[in-house]
Design a protein around this motif. Structure first.
Motif, PDB file in Angstrom:
ATOM      1  N   GLY A 228       0.799  -1.222   0.000  1.00 20.63           N
ATOM      2  CA  GLY A 228       0.000   0.000   0.000  1.00 20.63           C
ATOM      3  C   GLY A 228       0.829   1.269   0.000  1.00 20.63           C
ATOM      4  O   GLY A 228       0.326   2.332  -0.336  1.00 20.63           O
ATOM      5  N   THR A 229       2.109   1.190   0.398  1.00 17.01           N
ATOM      6  CA  THR A 229       2.920   2.396   0.543  1.00 17.01           C
ATOM      7  C   THR A 229       4.247   2.263  -0.179  1.00 17.01           C
ATOM      8  O   THR A 229       4.795   1.159  -0.333  1.00 17.01           O
ATOM      9  N   ILE A 230       4.770   3.408  -0.619  1.00 14.97           N
ATOM     10  CA  ILE A 230       6.076   3.448  -1.286  1.00 14.97           C
ATOM     11  C   ILE A 230       7.170   3.015  -0.323  1.00 14.97           C
ATOM     12  O   ILE A 230       8.117   2.312  -0.705  1.00 14.97           O
ATOM     13  N   ASN A 231       7.043   3.407   0.952  1.00 18.94           N
ATOM     14  CA  ASN A 231       8.081   3.061   1.927  1.00 18.94           C
ATOM     15  C   ASN A 231       8.306   1.556   1.985  1.00 18.94           C
ATOM     16  O   ASN A 231       9.444   1.089   1.998  1.00 18.94           O
ATOM     17  N   LEU A 232       7.214   0.776   2.022  1.00 16.70           N
ATOM     18  CA  LEU A 232       7.356  -0.669   2.110  1.00 16.70           C
ATOM     19  C   LEU A 232       7.914  -1.239   0.812  1.00 16.70           C
ATOM     20  O   LEU A 232       8.742  -2.155   0.832  1.00 16.70           O
ATOM     21  N   GLN A 233       7.497  -0.702  -0.328  1.00  9.88           N
ATOM     22  CA  GLN A 233       8.058  -1.157  -1.603  1.00  9.88           C
ATOM     23  C   GLN A 233       9.577  -1.013  -1.606  1.00  9.88           C
ATOM     24  O   GLN A 233      10.306  -1.930  -1.986  1.00  9.88           O
ATOM     25  N   GLU A 234      10.043   0.161  -1.198  1.00 11.47           N
ATOM     26  CA  GLU A 234      11.481   0.422  -1.216  1.00 11.47           C
ATOM     27  C   GLU A 234      12.210  -0.466  -0.216  1.00 11.47           C
ATOM     28  O   GLU A 234      13.335  -0.913  -0.464  1.00 11.47           O
ATOM     29  N   ASN A 354       2.560  -1.689  -6.310  1.00 10.85           N
ATOM     30  CA  ASN A 354       1.682  -1.113  -5.284  1.00 10.85           C
ATOM     31  C   ASN A 354       0.228  -1.426  -5.626  1.00 10.85           C
ATOM     32  O   ASN A 354      -0.084  -1.877  -6.730  1.00 10.85           O
ATOM     33  N   HIS A 355      -0.654  -1.200  -4.658  1.00  8.39           N
ATOM     34  CA  HIS A 355      -2.068  -1.537  -4.871  1.00  8.39           C
ATOM     35  C   HIS A 355      -2.649  -0.767  -6.059  1.00  8.39           C
ATOM     36  O   HIS A 355      -3.503  -1.292  -6.786  1.00  8.39           O
ATOM     37  N   HIS A 356      -2.183   0.455  -6.260  1.00  8.36           N
ATOM     38  CA  HIS A 356      -2.681   1.262  -7.379  1.00  8.36           C
ATOM     39  C   HIS A 356      -2.429   0.528  -8.697  1.00  8.36           C
ATOM     40  O   HIS A 356      -3.324   0.383  -9.533  1.00  8.36           O
ATOM     41  N   LEU A 357      -1.205   0.066  -8.900  1.00  4.89           N
ATOM     42  CA  LEU A 357      -0.849  -0.600 -10.149  1.00  4.89           C
ATOM     43  C   LEU A 357      -1.559  -1.948 -10.260  1.00  4.89           C
ATOM     44  O   LEU A 357      -2.019  -2.341 -11.338  1.00  4.89           O
ATOM     45  N   LEU A 358      -1.658  -2.665  -9.152  1.00  5.44           N
ATOM     46  CA  LEU A 358      -2.325  -3.966  -9.164  1.00  5.44           C
ATOM     47  C   LEU A 358      -3.769  -3.831  -9.629  1.00  5.44           C
ATOM     48  O   LEU A 358      -4.242  -4.608 -10.477  1.00  5.44           O
ATOM     49  N   PHE A 359      -4.477  -2.841  -9.103  1.00  5.35           N
ATOM     50  CA  PHE A 359      -5.884  -2.711  -9.463  1.00  5.35           C
ATOM     51  C   PHE A 359      -6.074  -2.015 -10.809  1.00  5.35           C
ATOM     52  O   PHE A 359      -7.121  -2.185 -11.442  1.00  5.35           O
ATOM     53  N   LEU A 377       0.396  -5.661 -15.987  1.00  6.22           N
ATOM     54  CA  LEU A 377       1.443  -6.517 -15.419  1.00  6.22           C
ATOM     55  C   LEU A 377       1.554  -7.789 -16.249  1.00  6.22           C
ATOM     56  O   LEU A 377       0.604  -8.182 -16.919  1.00  6.22           O
ATOM     57  N   PRO A 378       2.709  -8.453 -16.200  1.00  5.55           N
ATOM     58  CA  PRO A 378       2.814  -9.763 -16.842  1.00  5.55           C
ATOM     59  C   PRO A 378       1.854 -10.743 -16.167  1.00  5.55           C
ATOM     60  O   PRO A 378       1.375 -10.488 -15.066  1.00  5.55           O
ATOM     61  N   PRO A 379       1.562 -11.873 -16.802  1.00  7.67           N
ATOM     62  CA  PRO A 379       0.649 -12.841 -16.176  1.00  7.67           C
ATOM     63  C   PRO A 379       1.235 -13.404 -14.887  1.00  7.67           C
ATOM     64  O   PRO A 379       2.449 -13.558 -14.757  1.00  7.67           O
ATOM     65  N   TYR A 380       0.362 -13.690 -13.932  1.00 13.28           N
ATOM     66  CA  TYR A 380       0.797 -14.252 -12.656  1.00 13.28           C
ATOM     67  C   TYR A 380      -0.349 -15.047 -12.063  1.00 13.28           C
ATOM     68  O   TYR A 380      -1.508 -14.843 -12.418  1.00 13.28           O
ATOM     69  N   SER A 381      -0.022 -15.970 -11.153  1.00 12.00           N
ATOM     70  CA  SER A 381      -1.081 -16.743 -10.491  1.00 12.00           C
ATOM     71  C   SER A 381      -0.867 -16.830  -8.985  1.00 12.00           C
ATOM     72  O   SER A 381      -1.644 -17.480  -8.297  1.00 12.00           O
ATOM     73  N   ARG A 382       0.197 -16.197  -8.475  1.00 11.91           N
ATOM     74  CA  ARG A 382       0.474 -16.192  -7.036  1.00 11.91           C
ATOM     75  C   ARG A 382       0.628 -14.743  -6.593  1.00 11.91           C
ATOM     76  O   ARG A 382       1.466 -14.009  -7.114  1.00 11.91           O
ATOM     77  N   LEU A 383      -0.164 -14.343  -5.615  1.00  8.51           N
ATOM     78  CA  LEU A 383      -0.205 -12.939  -5.196  1.00  8.51           C
ATOM     79  C   LEU A 383      -0.128 -12.829  -3.687  1.00  8.51           C
ATOM     80  O   LEU A 383      -0.813 -13.561  -2.969  1.00  8.51           O
ATOM     81  N   ILE A 384       0.704 -11.894  -3.225  1.00 11.04           N
ATOM     82  CA  ILE A 384       0.758 -11.548  -1.805  1.00 11.04           C
ATOM     83  C   ILE A 384       0.352 -10.085  -1.673  1.00 11.04           C
ATOM     84  O   ILE A 384       0.954  -9.201  -2.286  1.00 11.04           O
ATOM     85  N   LEU A 385      -0.682  -9.845  -0.898  1.00  9.23           N
ATOM     86  CA  LEU A 385      -1.168  -8.489  -0.647  1.00  9.23           C
ATOM     87  C   LEU A 385      -0.720  -8.079   0.744  1.00  9.23           C
ATOM     88  O   LEU A 385      -1.297  -8.507   1.750  1.00  9.23           O
ATOM     89  N   ASP A 386       0.348  -7.279   0.813  1.00  9.08           N
ATOM     90  CA  ASP A 386       0.766  -6.736   2.099  1.00  9.08           C
ATOM     91  C   ASP A 386      -0.007  -5.438   2.328  1.00  9.08           C
ATOM     92  O   ASP A 386      -0.554  -4.848   1.394  1.00  9.08           O
ATOM     93  N   GLU A 387      -0.053  -4.998   3.584  1.00 13.27           N
ATOM     94  CA  GLU A 387      -0.891  -3.844   3.941  1.00 13.27           C
ATOM     95  C   GLU A 387      -2.307  -4.050   3.383  1.00 13.27           C
ATOM     96  O   GLU A 387      -2.919  -3.179   2.788  1.00 13.27           O
TER      97      GLU A 387
END
Length: 872
Positions: A228-234, A354-359, A377-387
């Motif tokens: 959800g946040t840039i801080n966690l991404q970095e 981030n959630h913005h790009l995911l949605f 995004l490229p295709p994927y089938s495994r997702l981890i949603l932090d925050e």
């Protein structure tokens, strides 16, 4: 071995009747002899005869030894029906259809369908009506062999004596971290949806990154981690993933994926610099020269790498844009920052987004009904949603629309802005072609049709805005439409006429711009000259269409759009107001269930704040992932499909809250509601007294800017800013305020929403946290109001089932800012006495970590606070 992500190689080298074995009902499949089982051939002959010899599509299984068996008719002569049937087929199956002519050479349509269904994990073949000959167009991929994770072996890497303790000097034993890792590894093995609340200090990043990375490497799949946040991404990219890499024997790769509009387009930047006089009505030369110089030094090419953020007008002309991209034909394609980021993402094992790009990606997939191949995004089938506590809010935002007056006029200004813009640039280029050929006709179209249509849209936009502005006062927040407070504007005949007029004018302008672009594209001598500008025109076409769709959805939705909440808002003040129209889905849970949780193999949702009062009930109900086990059966919605297995795990924080923190609730400070000035002054006084005991080091969290500004003024009036550094949200960039607070070691920081979460200040700089008011959602906010009404209409208690849980999660997030390490100590003061005097206060307190509660008159609280800090 081909996988779902491989291109259909058989399209490059098709096998047919002239190939070895092509005249028999067989083909080569991964080294196997592919044959039609006699019984299968008989079924095909019978079904084709029943259809009168016309085309019939069959779905069949392929055995280990290459025998095609058990065909069943799934579609007849309709490409859309074929593709729909493919979506439910098991991987490794084969789609077969007959060519009545008996000529088994794939048509262009056959090749398109073959490529599409290959992405679903299927092969395709052609047969004659008698099923005596078969042509394999695309080989089906063999079912993948999954290498399961060993949860205990992975957890041992993080245990005392494990690899982490050997390579990391600051190692701490975290049993909760290993417990979470085991749950995440099991989620990858078994699939389904897993909910993990991991209290602050658990070390959840390593707990999910390790199994995600190992799974991706060993099984050839990518894992997506969304935050959800840039801080966690970095943090994930700069700190945690390198640690994961050091723990594993096999190499892993990862990429931080940003939205396209974050990247500069080299071609567009150079073009804007050359054509600035015709594009901008103000001199932007110095700004553009700085951008061009930056192109030679930046490695990243994104906004975050710029020392100075460019003006919105300039960035709009130089940013990467799908509508204006030449792709492989661009002379800068190999160096292109965005394309390079896509290549890195396509080859990475772990993607951090981030959630913005995911949605944004999910929104494209929903609109195109594409859940298998690449989108944003490229295709994927495994997702981890932090925050993951922010998932509903993020989904609501990005599955809706927003149109603003400024945005509409900016689109129009791209065409023409006081004689500058795309039309002027095209006009100048066409003038240089003389009076021969197509150029004069196109020039007349610009002057006689497009410019008048453009001015008509401008005028009609102004007229509609003039009609709508009285519906919402500046600075008072959004007004929900279709209610007593916000009646439908189009019920007024004048407004309806203005809306209809604007929609017709925008459609006409879009049509005229398209005809200009198509006129240029039909002339070889013009397309090379104006290729860049035709892309600009195409971009404007799409923005006009999107703007018209947004305005219509908000003001005059169709019968299929009644699931949207719609509102109007005036932002800013004075001459700088900006009218905004918005719409968002009332209940995104059903959409998330259908488009996210069901299609993916594994989804892990994690955060420090997912439960309220110890259960996941609220989160599950909001995200559409079913009622929790303890909920009554009647709470389940009708028609809910079965989700994969849902697993819940709540891991408490390893911190000793009973000794590290006290929760103080003073009485007698006044009513926290209604902007009470006395309460604001009492807040300032409380903060000053607390700062005198702690020597600063205090966060003060507010639910509104108005209250924040009022308390800041009272603190300055009392001279508090002369004793302690004062950092006020809105008086500087968020990052700079935080850095200044940490560096000072004794500051007072006043913050609103964005400071309630995603802020990590461990150690001495933060010793006290003041929460001025319980963070209940604003009852008149359109989405809150509509969701409350929807619950009440179903006979539910909206306060206990929606309003209170939201407040509990937000309060929990705010509380979590204080204690970030085992050595931290401090006070959390909640100045809103409703947390102890109202019946629902117990619910809120039970949702917080178990800190000792101190309540009473402020003077009694100060004794306990002084004693607490005296024990340091």
């Amino acid at each position: 071995m081909p996988t779902k992500n491989d291109p259909p190689a058989a399209l490059d080298q098709p096998r047919g009747p002239d190939s070895p074995g092509g005249t028999e009902p067989s083909g080569a499949l991964g080294g196997r002899s592919v044959r039609l089982d006699p019984g299968a051939a008989s079924v095909i002959r019978v079904e084709v005869a029943r259809a009168g010899g016309r085309e019939v599509c069959f779905l069949a299984e392929v055995t280990e030894d290459g025998m095609v068996v058990d065909p069943r008719a799934v579609a007849r002569g309709n490409q859309g029906a074929v593709l729909a049937a493919a979506k439910d087929a098991p991987q490794g199956a084969i789609m077969i259809h007959n060519h009545p002519s008996g000529v088994l050479e794939p048509s262009a349509a056959d090749l398109v369908v073959a490529a599409r269904i290959f992405d679903e994990g299927l092969g395709s073949a052609l047969v004659n009506n008698e099923a005596t000959e078969m042509y394999v167009v695309v080989e089906p991929p063999q079912p993948r062999r999954i290498e399961r994770l060993d949860p205990e072996a992975l957890a041992s890497l993080l245990a005392p004596g494990g690899t982490l303790s050997a390579v990391f000097a600051g190692f701490e034993d975290r049993p909760g971290q290993r417990q979470m890792l085991t749950a995440v590894a099991s989620a990858f093995n078994e699939g389904g949806v897993t909910l993990v609340e991991a209290g602050t200090g658990t070390g959840k990043s390593l707990a999910y990154l390790l199994p995600a990375a190992v799974w991706a490497v060993r099984n050839g799949e990518r894992a997506v981690v969304s935050t959800g946040t840039i801080n966690l991404q970095e943090q994930l990219v700069g700190k945690d993933l390198p640690v994961v890499s050091s723990l594993l024997e096999e190499p892993i790769s990862w990429a931080l994926v940003k939205g396209r509009s974050n990247y500069v387009s080299i071609r567009r930047a150079l073009l804007a610099a050359r054509a600035q006089e015709s594009l901008f009505d103000e001199d932007r030369g110095e700004e553009l020269r700085g951008l061009i110089e930056w192109l030679d030094t930046t490695e990243d090419g994104s906004l975050s790498d710029l020392a100075t953020v460019p003006s919105e007008e300039v960035w709009d002309e130089v940013k990467s844009d799908a509508d204006i991209c030449l792709r492989a034909r661009c002379p800068h394609f190999q160096r292109c920052f965005y394309q390079r980021s896509r290549r890195e993402a396509a080859s990475a094992n772990v993607l951090v987004v981030n959630h913005h790009l995911l949605f944004s990606d999910l929104s494209v997939r929903i609109s195109t009904n594409n859940f298998k191949t690449g989108a944003v995004l490229p295709p994927y089938s495994r997702l981890i949603l932090d925050e993951a506590h922010n998932v509903e809010e993020a989904a609501t935002s990005h599955l809706g629309v927003e149109v603003t007056r400024v945005g509409l006029f900016r689109t129009l200004s791209r065409l023409d802005r006081r004689g500058k813009g795309i039309l002027t640039a095209v006009h100048g280029a066409l003038m240089g072609r003389g009076e021969e050929g197509e150029a004069p006709r196109l020039l007349r179209r610009i002057e006689e049709r497009i410019r008048p249509a453009l001015e008509d849209v401008r005028a009609r936009t102004s007229l509609l805005v003039e009609d709508l502005e009285p519906l919402a006062d500046p600075g008072t927040g959004p007004v929900r439409l279709g209610t007593e407070r916000g009646p439908e504007p189009v019920t007024r005949l004048a407004t309806r006429d203005r809306l209809d007029g604007l929609m017709a004018a925008m459609a006409k302008l879009e049509r005229e711009v398209r005809h200009l672009r198509e006129g240029i594209e039909t002339q070889p001598e013009l397309i090379d000259l104006l290729e860049d500008r035709t892309l600009d025109l195409q971009s404007v076409e799409r923005r006009l269409a999107a703007g018209a769709h947004g305005v219509r959805l908000v003001l005059a939705p169709g019968p299929n759009e009644d699931g949207f909440v719609r509102w109007i808002e005036q932002r800013g003040a004075g001459r700088r107001t900006n009218l905004a129209l918005g719409a968002a889905p009332l209940e995104p849970g059903a959409l998330l269930r259908e488009a996210l949780f069901e299609p993916l193999d594994t989804v892990v949702l994690t955060s420090a704040t997912l439960t309220t009062r110890g259960t996941f009930t609220f989160l599950r109900s909001r995200l559409g992932i079913g009622a929790a086990p303890e909920e009554p059966e009647e709470w389940h919605q009708e028609g809910e499909s079965e989700l994969p297995e849902i697993t819940e795990l709540a891991i408490p924080s390893p911190f000793d809250y009973e000794h590290q923190v006290i929760l103080a609730v003073p009485s007698g400070l006044g009513d926290p509601g209604g902007g009470n000035e006395g309460f604001q002054r009492e807040t300032a006084s409380f903060v000053s007294t607390l700062a005198g005991i702690t020597d600063g080091g205090i966060f003060v969290l507010f639910t509104s800017f108005r209250a924040l500004r009022s308390v800041a003024a009272f603190l300055r009036e009392e001279g508090a800013d002369g004793r302690w550094p004062l950092f006020v949200h809105g008086e500087g960039p968020r990052g700079r305020l935080l850095d200044g607070f940490v560096e000072s070691g004794r500051g007072i920081l006043l913050g609103t929403t964005s400071f309630w979460e995603g802020v990590d200040v461990p150690g001495e700089p933060l010793r006290g946290l003041v929460i001025q008011k319980l963070p209940f959602p604003v009852p008149t906010e359109p989405l809150t109001e509509a969701r409350v009404e929807a619950l009440e209409a179903r006979g539910r208690n909206s306060f206990w089932e929606y309003v209170l849980p939201i407040a509990a999660l937000r309060l929990k997030q705010g509380f979590g800012r204080l204690i970030r390490a085992r050595t931290d100590r401090g006070i959390v003061a909640v100045l809103d006495s409703r947390i102890v005097v109202r019946r629902y206060g117990r619910y809120l307190r039970d949702s917080l970590p178990p800190a000792p509660l101190v309540k009473g008159r402020p003077e009694d609280i100060w004794d306990r606070v002084e004693s607490f800090f005296g024990e340091r």
